[in-house]
Design an enzyme around this catalytic site. Structure first.
Site, PDB file in Angstrom:
ATOM      1  N   SER A 290       3.195  37.492  37.180  1.00 17.64           N
ATOM      2  CA  SER A 290       2.572  37.695  38.388  1.00 17.64           C
ATOM      3  C   SER A 290       3.627  37.568  39.706  1.00 17.64           C
ATOM      4  O   SER A 290       4.998  37.383  39.165  1.00 17.64           O
ATOM      5  CB  SER A 290       1.628  36.681  38.771  1.00 17.64           C
ATOM      6  OG  SER A 290       1.945  35.293  37.882  1.00 17.64           O
TER       7      SER A 290
ATOM      8  N   ASP B 280      70.029  33.377  40.193  1.00 18.45           N
ATOM      9  CA  ASP B 280      71.161  32.369  39.593  1.00 18.45           C
ATOM     10  C   ASP B 280      71.824  31.817  40.496  1.00 18.45           C
ATOM     11  O   ASP B 280      73.274  31.796  40.702  1.00 18.45           O
ATOM     12  CB  ASP B 280      71.872  33.652  38.811  1.00 18.45           C
ATOM     13  CG  ASP B 280      72.766  32.784  37.989  1.00 18.45           C
ATOM     14  OD1 ASP B 280      72.590  31.374  37.520  1.00 18.45           O
ATOM     15  OD2 ASP B 280      73.974  33.192  37.343  1.00 18.45           O
TER      16      ASP B 280
ATOM     17  N   ASP C 133       8.667  28.838  40.845  1.00 18.86           N
ATOM     18  CA  ASP C 133       9.748  29.075  39.535  1.00 18.86           C
ATOM     19  C   ASP C 133       9.667  30.764  39.211  1.00 18.86           C
ATOM     20  O   ASP C 133       8.862  31.109  38.777  1.00 18.86           O
ATOM     21  CB  ASP C 133       9.598  28.213  38.410  1.00 18.86           C
ATOM     22  CG  ASP C 133       9.834  26.773  38.230  1.00 18.86           C
ATOM     23  OD1 ASP C 133       9.847  26.377  39.514  1.00 18.86           O
ATOM     24  OD2 ASP C 133       9.823  26.241  37.230  1.00 18.86           O
TER      25      ASP C 133
ATOM     26  N   HIS D  50       3.714  26.787  44.797  1.00 16.63           N
ATOM     27  CA  HIS D  50       3.560  25.809  45.883  1.00 16.63           C
ATOM     28  C   HIS D  50       3.958  26.532  47.299  1.00 16.63           C
ATOM     29  O   HIS D  50       4.195  27.482  47.561  1.00 16.63           O
ATOM     30  CB  HIS D  50       4.687  24.743  45.629  1.00 16.63           C
ATOM     31  CG  HIS D  50       4.614  24.104  44.276  1.00 16.63           C
ATOM     32  ND1 HIS D  50       4.559  22.857  44.284  1.00 16.63           N
ATOM     33  CD2 HIS D  50       4.299  24.548  42.994  1.00 16.63           C
ATOM     34  CE1 HIS D  50       4.310  22.207  43.147  1.00 16.63           C
ATOM     35  NE2 HIS D  50       3.977  23.336  42.290  1.00 16.63           N
TER      36      HIS D  50
ATOM     37  N   ASP E  70      75.305  30.090  36.199  1.00 13.33           N
ATOM     38  CA  ASP E  70      75.765  30.061  34.933  1.00 13.33           C
ATOM     39  C   ASP E  70      75.467  31.450  34.104  1.00 13.33           C
ATOM     40  O   ASP E  70      75.597  31.496  32.954  1.00 13.33           O
ATOM     41  CB  ASP E  70      74.976  29.091  34.162  1.00 13.33           C
ATOM     42  CG  ASP E  70      73.413  29.059  34.183  1.00 13.33           C
ATOM     43  OD1 ASP E  70      73.045  30.269  34.917  1.00 13.33           O
ATOM     44  OD2 ASP E  70      72.729  28.189  33.495  1.00 13.33           O
TER      45      ASP E  70
END
Length: 649
Positions: free
Chosen positions: A592, A228, A448, A504, A232
């Site tokens: 696979s 405080d 992928d 790939h 106040d």
């Protein structure tokens, strides 16, 4: 200002007296905490920062409404990192409104793409994905636009160039300073019973008790006076924030979260702030999305699925799952950095569990199941090469519609005259960019697939491959000298039926030889790979190729057939010089796997791939993504000049 208002007992006396107002205040306080804890219980533990330097802010994402092409009852899911959240279900309409929000922790280098999926809910057991979009939250952070709202196109999950609707979202990213203020606001609000934005001494006392710090609780009056500042008799939000900041450096006030009860690391200020900011949000009374899900499929499932999950017929988890737990395959999408679920027919799951996860199934394998699988695969391969098989393509696309993007396929659907022609489909040029294409010291992903990577075979058998007879020599066969590969890195690329099935080259070099190894056609699904009852990789039909490279020494590339695979076709020849990213061959119909084995200490595999694999969590990757970097300089390799080898060949 009744019930312990802001002027009540300003700074003096014991706020824990036995008055009815104090009793009522405590009762309401306990009710608030119970509400907070109940709301939080479905959402798992709060996010945790690895480093303060990584903190980019907290994003408040709100799904406001959507416009769809037809009327239904709609729900939306947000997947971010390893968490998924969902809205409530809308009324029957073509313009659903949710106004549901969620706060998400943003880290530099961490997840930053939120995927939003919209489902129709007119089915009992399976809701239907209609459209999706992706929102890069770090891009939102970088924008100068004053508007927080944006209309995003919802894309067809089967064809990403087709728009099926729109969704209105708003996203606001708090910076660290705002997060600390928000944190103080939340702390204050839970005990600010009269909601005047200030704390009386009695309210402040309740807050100290909730922090779980006995020392702080015994020094309430001293702390209240310290907070405080203007004298106040009440503590404002700014004064509370100042006290918390000062005490955090000297003697932290909070030992546990007053919302979920989790013990806090008091020396880690930022994570304490983040934890509490996210935690308090769950009990704010706003329309907060429900959490506790790993994937959007789990979050969107109908009541019949939830009943089966409750009854333990199926379960969601990350890592090795055995027996009845092997129902759902959850993988980590490397591009979006979120968890996704692999789609697989429930009947197939049950049959695989029966065969590969039990001694009874092992008995079947030993008494002729191998021959049956071989016969089924051969017949199915022939069937998929007939003109009639093309009728199955639309059904296949519908089943895997969220995982096959026809927009990147080289030819339109009518081009494919048989199912197998579609299965070995080519992609448009540029659909799979090759990482560091001109730098041959960087290896790339070969397919992928769902990837597992290990620094050595021992790690592979500890975290993933549970067949008792797995070894590098068993994998490569008797015609290849396996000694140079002992202790080397092992990378497994598992292809599922929905994947692009052309593989790939991961490295640049010269193909030394091909070796055909006959064998069985077990499934390569994790249900079998994780089974102690069979040895998938060393017993299945496979072709081993050896590639000599300047930067990685010799690399063994093993293409492994599996159930329903008709054949393995290579497009390169012995003695041919090849470039990383070039198409190497393809698998005909079925699932696979490709395995790459490196010599010892020649490659530093990317850290994220190794970390996921150490959790027994597959990483969803695409052809051409970075795999790792060579640890060797050309002058140190002792590998003959490749151009000279080409001439000699």
């Amino acid at each position: 200002m009744g019930n312990g208002g802001s002027r009540d007992g300003g700074g003096g006396g014991d706020g824990d007296g036995g008055s009815s107002s104090s009793s009522g205040r405590k009762s309401r306080f306990r009710q608030r905490l119970r509400f907070h804890r109940h709301s939080r219980s479905d959402n798992g533990s709060a996010a945790h920062l690895k480093s303060a330097d990584d903190f980019a802010g907290i994003a408040l994402l709100t799904l406001r409404s959507a416009e769809m092409g037809f009327k239904d009852r709609w729900l939306a899911c947000v997947s971010f990192g390893e968490q998924t959240f969902r809205t409530a279900i809308s009324d029957h309409t073509d313009k659903p409104a949710w106004n549901a929000e969620k706060k998400l922790l943003l880290e530099r280098g961490g997840p930053h793409i939120a995927r939003i999926s919209v489902y129709e809910t007119n089915r009992i057991s399976k809701n239907n994905l209609i459209g999706y979009c992706e929102l890069d939250l770090l891009e939102v952070l970088a924008k100068d636009s004053e508007s927080e709202s944006e209309v995003l196109n919802l894309l067809d999950p089967s064809k990403s160039d087709v728009v099926v609707g729109t969704i209105l979202v708003s996203c606001y990213v708090e910076d660290p300073v705002e997060t600390e203020k928000s944190f103080a606001r939340h702390i204050l609000s839970i005990v600010d019973y009269n909601e005047d934005g200030k704390l009386s001494f009695s309210e402040f006392s309740d807050l100290m008790n909730a922090f779980g710090n006995q020392l702080a609780a015994s020094k309430k009056e001293e702390l209240f006076k310290a907070a405080d500042i203007n004298g106040d008799g009440v503590v404002s939000m700014d004064e509370l924030a100042g006290l918390l900041a000062i005490q955090q450096e000297k003697e932290p006030l909070m030992n546990c979260c007053p919302v979920c009860g989790e013990v806090l690391n008091v020396s880690d200020k930022l994570n304490t702030v983040v934890h509490l900011t996210l935690c308090f949000d769950e009990g704010s009374g706003k329309q907060v999305m429900t959490g506790g899900f790993l994937t959007d499929k789990q979050a969107s499932s109908g009541w019949m699925f939830k009943l089966s999950e409750w009854a333990h017929f199926s379960s969601y988890d990350i890592g090795l799952n055995y027996g009845s737990s092997a129902s759902n395959i959850v993988v980590f999408d490397r591009r979006t950095k979120r968890l996704v679920e692999e789609i697989i027919d429930g009947k197939i799951v049950l049959s695989m569990r029966a065969i590969y996860q039990s001694k009874f199934g092992l008995g079947l394998i030993d008494t002729g199941a191998k021959e049956i699988l071989q016969s089924i695969s051969e017949k199915q391969g022939k069937k998929m090469a007939t003109v009639e098989s093309a009728e199955d393509i639309p059904k296949f696309l519908n089943f895997f519609k969220d995982q096959i993007n026809m927009a990147e396929v080289k030819y339109p659907l009518e081009h494919f005259k048989t199912f197998n022609e579609f299965f070995i489909r080519e992609l448009k040029p540029g659909a799979r960019p090759i990482a560091a294409k001109e730098h041959d010291n960087i290896a790339v992903c070969a397919a992928d697939s769902r990837l597992m990577a290990f620094n050595n075979v021992e790690d592979g058998t500890r975290f993933w491959i549970k067949g008792k007879k797995f070894s590098i020599q068993g994998l490569l066969g008797n015609e290849i000298n396996s000694s140079s590969f002992e202790g080397g890195a092992l990378v497994i690329f598992r292809l599922a039926p929905q994947d692009y099935h052309r593989f790939h080259l991961p490295v640049t070099g010269i193909i030394e030889q091909f070796v055909n190894i006959p064998g069985s056609l077990f499934t390569v699904n994790p249900i079998a790979v994780n089974s102690k009852y069979c040895n998938v990789f060393t017993e299945n039909k496979r072709v081993v190729s050896i590639i000599s490279t300047e930067h990685f020494g010799k690399v063994a590339f093993i293409a492994i057939g599996a159930t329903m695979v008709g054949s393995i076709t290579f497009l390169k020849k012995e003695g041919e010089r090849v470039k990383k990213g070039d198409e190497f061959g393809y698998f005909s119909f079925g699932g696979s796997t490709v395995i790459c084995v490196f010599e010892k200490d020649v490659i530093d595999i990317d850290k994220d791939l190794l970390e996921n694999s150490s959790r027994s969590l597959e990483t969803l990757v695409s052809v051409g993504m970075r795999l790792g970097v060579s640890t060797r300089k050309q002058a140190e390799t002792g590998i003959p000049n490749l151009e000279k080898m080409v001439l000699e060949a």
